[in-house]
Design an enzyme around this catalytic site. Structure first.
Site, mmCIF file in Angstrom:
data_model
loop_
_atom_site.group_PDB
_atom_site.id
_atom_site.type_symbol
_atom_site.label_atom_id
_atom_site.label_comp_id
_atom_site.label_asym_id
_atom_site.label_seq_id
_atom_site.Cartn_x
_atom_site.Cartn_y
_atom_site.Cartn_z
ATOM 1 C CE1 TYR A 1 -10.292 1.562 11.545
ATOM 2 C CE2 TYR A 1 -12.382 0.653 10.805
ATOM 3 C CZ TYR A 1 -11.366 1.569 10.671
ATOM 4 O OH TYR A 1 -11.409 2.488 9.654
ATOM 5 C CD GLN B 1 -5.900 1.523 11.782
ATOM 6 O OE1 GLN B 1 -5.063 1.425 10.883
ATOM 7 N NE2 GLN B 1 -6.511 2.645 12.062
ATOM 8 N NE ARG C 1 -16.217 8.206 9.413
ATOM 9 C CZ ARG C 1 -16.158 8.150 10.736
ATOM 10 N NH1 ARG C 1 -17.175 7.702 11.431
ATOM 11 N NH2 ARG C 1 -15.057 8.511 11.369
ATOM 12 C CB THR D 1 -4.307 6.056 0.906
ATOM 13 O OG1 THR D 1 -3.284 7.014 0.696
ATOM 14 C CG2 THR D 1 -3.742 4.843 1.621
ATOM 15 C CG HIS E 1 -13.421 3.645 14.019
ATOM 16 N ND1 HIS E 1 -13.565 4.885 14.594
ATOM 17 C CD2 HIS E 1 -13.030 3.844 12.738
ATOM 18 C CE1 HIS E 1 -13.282 5.805 13.680
ATOM 19 N NE2 HIS E 1 -12.959 5.202 12.541
ATOM 20 C CD GLU F 1 -2.913 1.032 2.347
ATOM 21 O OE1 GLU F 1 -3.517 -0.058 2.464
ATOM 22 O OE2 GLU F 1 -3.149 2.022 3.059
ATOM 23 C CG ASP G 1 -10.543 9.707 9.927
ATOM 24 O OD1 ASP G 1 -11.576 9.399 10.539
ATOM 25 O OD2 ASP G 1 -9.512 9.016 9.910
HETATM 26 C C1 LIG Z 1 -7.478 -0.521 5.669
HETATM 27 C C2 LIG Z 1 -7.758 0.948 5.877
HETATM 28 C C3 LIG Z 1 -7.572 1.833 4.820
HETATM 29 C C4 LIG Z 1 -7.829 3.205 4.983
HETATM 30 N N1 LIG Z 1 -7.618 4.057 3.934
HETATM 31 C C5 LIG Z 1 -7.926 5.354 4.053
HETATM 32 C C6 LIG Z 1 -7.779 6.262 2.953
HETATM 33 O O1 LIG Z 1 -7.348 5.871 1.871
HETATM 34 N N2 LIG Z 1 -8.122 7.556 3.134
HETATM 35 C C7 LIG Z 1 -8.611 8.016 4.323
HETATM 36 O O2 LIG Z 1 -8.924 9.205 4.425
HETATM 37 N N3 LIG Z 1 -8.766 7.181 5.382
HETATM 38 C C8 LIG Z 1 -8.435 5.875 5.281
HETATM 39 N N4 LIG Z 1 -8.599 5.040 6.350
HETATM 40 C C9 LIG Z 1 -9.082 5.585 7.624
HETATM 41 C C10 LIG Z 1 -10.618 5.600 7.687
HETATM 42 O O3 LIG Z 1 -11.141 6.474 6.723
HETATM 43 C C11 LIG Z 1 -11.011 6.074 9.078
HETATM 44 O O4 LIG Z 1 -10.646 5.114 10.031
HETATM 45 C C12 LIG Z 1 -12.449 6.498 9.250
HETATM 46 O O5 LIG Z 1 -12.578 7.096 10.537
HETATM 47 C C13 LIG Z 1 -13.443 5.366 9.214
HETATM 48 O O6 LIG Z 1 -13.587 4.834 7.980
HETATM 49 P P1 LIG Z 1 -14.369 3.452 7.793
HETATM 50 O O7 LIG Z 1 -14.479 3.194 6.366
HETATM 51 O O8 LIG Z 1 -13.817 2.416 8.666
HETATM 52 O O9 LIG Z 1 -15.791 3.932 8.381
HETATM 53 P P2 LIG Z 1 -17.087 3.165 8.741
HETATM 54 O O10 LIG Z 1 -17.005 1.750 8.348
HETATM 55 O O11 LIG Z 1 -18.213 3.931 8.219
HETATM 56 O O12 LIG Z 1 -17.118 3.172 10.348
HETATM 57 C C14 LIG Z 1 -16.551 4.172 11.156
HETATM 58 C C15 LIG Z 1 -17.048 4.032 12.591
HETATM 59 O O13 LIG Z 1 -18.367 4.499 12.672
HETATM 60 C C16 LIG Z 1 -19.246 3.495 13.154
HETATM 61 N N5 LIG Z 1 -20.445 3.569 12.308
HETATM 62 C C17 LIG Z 1 -20.509 4.149 11.101
HETATM 63 N N6 LIG Z 1 -21.766 4.065 10.621
HETATM 64 C C18 LIG Z 1 -22.481 3.411 11.503
HETATM 65 C C19 LIG Z 1 -23.817 3.010 11.554
HETATM 66 N N7 LIG Z 1 -24.667 3.291 10.569
HETATM 67 N N8 LIG Z 1 -24.205 2.338 12.619
HETATM 68 C C20 LIG Z 1 -23.367 2.064 13.608
HETATM 69 N N9 LIG Z 1 -22.065 2.427 13.624
HETATM 70 C C21 LIG Z 1 -21.638 3.085 12.589
HETATM 71 C C22 LIG Z 1 -18.482 2.210 12.959
HETATM 72 O O14 LIG Z 1 -18.860 1.218 13.877
HETATM 73 C C23 LIG Z 1 -17.071 2.650 13.184
HETATM 74 O O15 LIG Z 1 -16.826 2.760 14.559
HETATM 75 C C24 LIG Z 1 -8.313 3.679 6.232
HETATM 76 C C25 LIG Z 1 -8.483 2.787 7.298
HETATM 77 C C26 LIG Z 1 -8.205 1.436 7.135
HETATM 78 C C27 LIG Z 1 -8.369 0.493 8.301
#
Ligand SMILES: Cc1cc2nc3c(=O)[nH]c(=O)nc-3n(C[C@H](O)[C@H](O)[C@H](O)COP(=O)(O)OP(=O)(O)OC[C@H]3O[C@@H](n4cnc5c(N)ncnc54)[C@H](O)[C@@H]3O)c2cc1C
Length: 412
Positions: free
Chosen positions: A159, A226, A117, A59, A163, A27, A119
């Site tokens: 995670y 993560q 999602r 990313t 998370h 990555e 940040d």
């Molecule tokens: C493998 C990996 C790659 C990444 N790559 C990038 C990248 O390229 N660019 C970047 O900006 N960031 C990246 N991130 C970071 C990521 O964007 C952040 O961790 C962000 O805060 C959460 O994204 P997510 O897709 O996990 O969110 P989600 O899956 O939407 O979840 C985030 C949190 O919110 C809670 N949540 C969300 N919606 C709901 C719901 N409807 N009901 C209940 N709980 C909910 C979840 O339980 C979790 O705690 C990456 C993280 C990982 C692990």
């Protein structure tokens, strides 16, 4: 070059099924400068030739800040004959950007997406739902499946320690109430001499798993985790996935340990558990980056061996756009031969890059330097920056800008 432009990449989930033994994936993040992108392109090609990864991720900067560079790099990966896995976030940006990114992927034959999602970009505090309906990764997975059916391969983030939003600081006395599983996830960090312990409590972890199952049910093919540094945490997470009915491959994200400061900043930021022995080994080598990298390769080798023996389908390296530690680990695993010594001659890690859209030192950030506090006005190649020194003024009232090399200033 096997991967012709214009043809569609194979889905990673299908490639996994045709690889009975564990493989490598890499990555990268989009660098800030044109020169950085140029360096990374050479590195991607070299690492592809040296390590034969099955796929390579790029990313996506928070709020879409790197959309063009990310697209440029995934297209380049394809040109190099490797399958690209493009990260795509859906919050804090215009939903049209999500739509146009997906339509570009279709146009260029990029078939694999990591649906996230995202940040908030630096300085924006909280993450924000996009107008038009994207509030979490689940919405993006649903959107892709609704609009494109099975055209794209989709991976999602998982995670193993919860998370960061679901990780809470322990209050005095709370530690005694932790369950066996919580004790495995608990992390500690030091701020101004005070030790702070954090954990994702079991009831919050349960919510995380229920939500992960929803993302999986919406059409995700596999999970990338993560970073973590304790393989038991990963094993528990994989067992929990099965227990919650999430029956897909779980790819462990391996953070390469490249330097002391970066390691503790990153693990602090993500509230990652750093086992005490690992912390002590890092402290012993604090003053030598070469020693840290050597240790990073040894630690990473042992960790990957355990993960593969636990059944991990592949080892996915968060390379931080660097080569040495990845080569050290692959040599250690016996998957490559003497790559590390080949690299010594090149000293390719010398060209480090500043992340575009990363959490560290961007234009507008407040930093501490030998001249006091300041604001980053411009990033330069190799991580140097022009910094406006806050407390200094010229005799005519003008601003004082200092040109400082990477490592001589720190974000505050
Ligand atoms: C493998 C990996 C790659 C990444 N790559 C990038 C990248 O390229 N660019 C970047 O900006 N960031 C990246 N991130 C970071 C990521 O964007 C952040 O961790 C962000 O805060 C959460 O994204 P997510 O897709 O996990 O969110 P989600 O899956 O939407 O979840 C985030 C949190 O919110 C809670 N949540 C969300 N919606 C709901 C719901 N409807 N009901 C209940 N709980 C909910 C979840 O339980 C979790 O705690 C990456 C993280 C990982 C692990």
């Amino acid at each position: 070059m096997s991967n012709i432009i214009g043809t569609k990449d194979e889905k990673i989930i299908d490639l996994m099924q045709s690889h009975p033994t564990a493989f490598t994936s890499l990555e990268f993040y989009p660098p800030r400068t044109t020169e950085g992108v140029q360096n990374l392109r050479s590195r991607i090609l070299r690492m592809k030739e040296n390590t034969s990864p099955v796929f390579m991720d790029v990313t996506w900067g928070a709020g879409g800040s790197t959309s063009e560079t990310t697209m440029d790099l995934v297209r380049y990966i394809k040109e190099c004959g490797c399958v690209a896995n493009m990260h795509l976030t859906c919050t804090n940006m215009d939903p049209d950007l999500v739509k146009s990114a997906l339509s570009d992927c279709r146009k260029y034959g990029i078939t694999n997406i990591v649906a996230l999602r995202g940040d908030a970009p630096e300085g924006e505090g909280e993450w924000k739902a996009s107008e038009g309906g994207f509030s979490c990764a689940l919405d993006l997975v649903k959107f892709i499946r609704l609009e494109y059916g099975n055209e794209f391969g989709i991976s999602i983030a998982g995670y193993p320690e919860g998370h960061p939003n679901a990780i809470t600081i322990l209050s005095p006395g709370e530690e005694e109430t932790l369950s066996e599983k919580e004790l495995l996830r608990v992390s500690s960090s030091e701020k101004d001499g005070v030790v702070q312990k954090c954990v994702c409590r079991d009831e919050d972890y349960k919510k995380e798993m229920i939500y992960l199952k929803e993302k999986y049910d919406a059409g995700a093919d596999f999970i990338i985790t993560q970073m973590f540094f304790d393989t038991d945490v990963f094993k528990n997470f994989c067992d929990d996935c099965v227990a919650y009915g999430i029956n897909c491959p779980v790819v462990p994200g391996i953070m390469c340990i490249n330097n002391f400061g970066g390691f503790f900043r990153m693990t602090g930021f993500c509230k990652t558990r750093v086992p005490e022995e690992l912390k002590q080994e890092m402290i012993k080598r604090k003053h030598s980056e070469a020693e840290i990298k050597k240790f990073g390769a040894e630690f990473g080798t042992a960790m990957c061996m355990r993960l593969v023996s636990q059944g991990a389908p592949c080892v996915h390296f968060y390379t931080l756009n660097l080569e040495k530690v990845v080569y050290g680990i692959l040599d250690g695993l016996g998957w490559t031969k003497e790559l590390s010594s080949k690299l010594e001659a090149l000293d390719a890690d010398a060209n480090t890059m500043q992340a575009k859209g990363s959490a560290w030192a961007r234009v507008g950030d407040e930093v501490q330097s030998m001249f006091g506090k300041g604001i980053v006005m411009e990033m330069r190649p190799e991580g140097a920056a022009f910094i406006k020194i806050s407390n200094w003024k010229l005799a005519n009232g003008g601003e004082v800008k200092a040109y400082l090399k990477a490592g001589t200033f720190k974000k505050i």
